[in-house]
Design an enzyme around this catalytic site. Sequence first.
Site, PDB file in Angstrom:
ATOM      1  N   ARG A  79      -1.466   3.431   7.307  1.00 11.82           N
ATOM      2  CA  ARG A  79      -2.108   2.196   7.726  1.00 11.82           C
ATOM      3  C   ARG A  79      -3.250   1.710   7.550  1.00 11.82           C
ATOM      4  NH1 ARG A  79       0.631   5.569  11.193  1.00 11.82           N
ATOM      5  NH2 ARG A  79      -1.525   6.504  11.815  1.00 11.82           N
ATOM      6  N   ASN A 173      -7.671  -1.431  -1.195  1.00 10.45           N
ATOM      7  CA  ASN A 173      -8.735  -1.297  -2.021  1.00 10.45           C
ATOM      8  C   ASN A 173      -8.709   0.282  -2.493  1.00 10.45           C
ATOM      9  OD1 ASN A 173      -9.884   0.804  -0.139  1.00 10.45           O
ATOM     10  ND2 ASN A 173     -10.626  -0.664   1.295  1.00 10.45           N
ATOM     11  N   ARG A 184       1.091  10.613  -2.070  1.00  9.61           N
ATOM     12  CA  ARG A 184       2.425  10.293  -2.746  1.00  9.61           C
ATOM     13  C   ARG A 184       2.487  10.750  -3.996  1.00  9.61           C
ATOM     14  NH1 ARG A 184       5.617  10.213   2.048  1.00  9.61           N
ATOM     15  NH2 ARG A 184       4.464   8.886   3.586  1.00  9.61           N
TER      16      ARG A 184
END
Length: 230
Positions: A79, A173, A184
Amino acid sequence: MTVELVRSSASDSDVLFAARVSTQGEQTLGDAGTEATGRDRGLINYLMRDRHGSPFEHNSMTFYVQAPIFVFREFMRHRMASYNEESGRYRELRPVFYTPAPERNLVQVGKPGAYEFLPGTAEQTALVAEETRAASVQAFAAYQRMLDAGVAREVARIVLPLNIYSSMYVTVNARSLMNFLSLRTKVEGTHFPSFPQREIEMCAEKMETVWRELMPLTHAAFNANGRVSP
């Protein structure tokens, strides 16, 4: 997986001017030169090492991503980005489905939290490909029959599987991207090893390649300090 940079306002100088305002006040934006100095490298490394994160937020990158919907579900657990995805309510979806490549590891060994994935047998690889294609064809045929009968797109789409492709824009950003990459990607030497699903890692790797070209000093400091987001 398709990952393309659509637009960006991101450079190492964005980090430097944001950081130096704390000690120099106004007009630090004009201090950024075209060639990085040792002082610049040292400041960025200091910010990364001591986790002064806000200077890494004064930039922006927008990526166009095409991937299966199950990959988007993992993206949107982060998020820290802005997302806009194509809508199955407003357009007819295309019959494009993901099938794992033969080199994709298929076998889970161990238990959640302490496992690894290993290559499958030739029989397992063939089974995955055959069953994935068959299920995708059958599901899309059902979807098309409902559309042809006048059923609304938002209803017809419920039969489609998670391996159908979608597309979205992701705006992020550098600080948020580092958080994403730390979770990830699987890279040796990280302070906190991660074990991502391969399909989202493929997207993350492409995003990192773009970011490394835009902000090489920041990327180098990220790696040098264990790939921990500041």
